[in-house]
Design an enzyme around this catalytic site. Structure first.
Site, mmCIF file in Angstrom:
data_model
loop_
_atom_site.group_PDB
_atom_site.id
_atom_site.type_symbol
_atom_site.label_atom_id
_atom_site.label_comp_id
_atom_site.label_asym_id
_atom_site.label_seq_id
_atom_site.Cartn_x
_atom_site.Cartn_y
_atom_site.Cartn_z
ATOM 1 N N ARG A 1 -3.755 -8.427 -20.698
ATOM 2 C CA ARG A 1 -4.675 -8.063 -21.786
ATOM 3 C C ARG A 1 -4.038 -7.098 -22.781
ATOM 4 N NH1 ARG A 1 -7.684 -3.463 -21.078
ATOM 5 N NH2 ARG A 1 -9.599 -4.230 -22.023
ATOM 6 N N ASP B 1 -10.452 2.185 -24.198
ATOM 7 C CA ASP B 1 -10.638 2.001 -22.752
ATOM 8 C C ASP B 1 -10.419 3.300 -21.999
ATOM 9 O OD1 ASP B 1 -11.065 -0.705 -22.848
ATOM 10 O OD2 ASP B 1 -8.977 -1.247 -22.432
ATOM 11 N N PRO C 1 0.820 -1.216 0.000
ATOM 12 C CA PRO C 1 0.000 0.000 0.000
ATOM 13 C C PRO C 1 0.848 1.258 0.000
ATOM 14 C CG PRO C 1 -0.408 -1.317 1.997
ATOM 15 C CD PRO C 1 0.579 -2.073 1.172
ATOM 16 N N GLU D 1 2.834 -7.685 8.098
ATOM 17 C CA GLU D 1 3.157 -6.257 7.935
ATOM 18 C C GLU D 1 4.072 -6.009 6.733
ATOM 19 O OE1 GLU D 1 1.631 -3.880 9.554
ATOM 20 O OE2 GLU D 1 0.551 -5.491 10.565
#
Ligand code: SAM
Length: 277
Positions: A165, A180, A96, A123
């Site tokens: 993709r 897209d 994160p 963690e």
């Protein structure tokens, strides 16, 4: 492309056997290898974590199994993979606290022949592992969004699908990702507008007339206006940082109708609204 994933939950990566990625694997376009980190532990309990130095809650993943796993991956392969050609992989570390995963980064990664993903638990991984391999490989610490998951396996599934993709021949229609949201080119930084298919009427709801007109120019303009409207509603931050040179006269008129004003620097803003850059 070769993709290696090291995890303590190999079964979590099972979805890489289905749909688009599964088919690309079956066709030999993707060589995906999932490794169990615990194979590189040497104690009875296959320990991969320990308490953090400095105290605090949670556990930290020990460096030794990661080091052995990565050394093994870097030195093994087939006769015709990127490793045989002397290529070094990009080490993609989901966290994160990493840089945001974007379509731009997906494109960049899709151009590399070999990616190694290190989804963590607890963690995270002892920092020295990132430092050690950062001296030998391109390391990208990547976040898939501003929230915290229990592990990096779901982020790996997200990233592998976004990258796969884009590989030549993986999507049935090579044009599919051209329009897209976030696609480089004319639609860059705009979200894709709504899409419709048959039947022409469903529960009393029809299709926007213009889509039935067969008039390519009008359809393209309508799509562009819809993209501007949706981006304005859902991601005003994208409009605010949009390159004015990428907008034509009609785009500017549409944005004005949506309440946007062009400042002296050419950038768009909405009076009275602070837009996060
Ligand atoms: N204490 C860490 C922090 O606040 O940055 C969170 C660790 S999280 C519980 C465990 C692992 O899940 C991370 O090391 C990473 O591999 C993965 N993870 C969680 N959220 C993620 C996100 N938004 N993007 C990428 N990976 C994530």
């Amino acid at each position: 492309m070769r993709i290696d994933v090291v995890t303590i939950f190999p079964e979590y990566l099972e979805p890489l056997n289905v749909s688009l990625v599964g088919k690309a694997r079956a066709r030999g376009q993707l060589d995906v290898r999932v490794h169990d980190l615990r194979s590189w532990t040497h104690d009875r309990h296959h320990t991969v974590d320990d308490t953090p130095y400095g105290g605090g809650p949670g556990m930290v993943m020990k460096p030794e199994p990661w080091g052995e796993a990565l050394d093994h991956i870097l030195t093994t392969g087939g006769d015709d993979g990127p490793e045989a050609a002397g290529e070094r992989p990009v080490l993609v570390v989901p966290t994160p606290s990493g840089e945001p995963f974007t379509q731009e980064l997906a494109v960049e990664l899709s151009e590399r022949p070999w990616l190694v993903f290190t989804p963590a638990r607890y963690e995270g991984i002892d920092r020295r592992v990132i430092e050690e391999y950062g001296e030998r490989l391109d390391v990208r610490e990547v976040s898939i969004g501003d929230y915290v998951l229990a592990g990096g396996e779901a982020p790996v599934l997200v990233m592998v699908e976004a990258v796969a993709r884009l590989l030549p021949g993986v999507l049935g229609n090579a044009e599919s990702h051209r329009d897209d949201s976030f696609a480089p080119g004319a639609m860059a930084d705009l979200l894709e507008g709504p899409v419709f298919t048959k039947p022409p009427e469903w529960r009393g709801r029809g299709i926007p007339e213009v889509l039935l007109s067969g008039h390519h120019g009008r359809i393209a303009r309508w799509r562009r206006d819809q993209a501007l409207a949706r981006t304005s509603a859902n991601r005003p931050d994208l409009i605010a940082r949009c390159d004015p040179a990428a907008l034509d006269k009609r785009d500017r008129a549409t944005l004005a109708e949506l309440g946007w004003q062009q400042g002296t620097d050419g950038r768009f803003g909405r009076p009275g609204e602070a837009v996060e850059e």
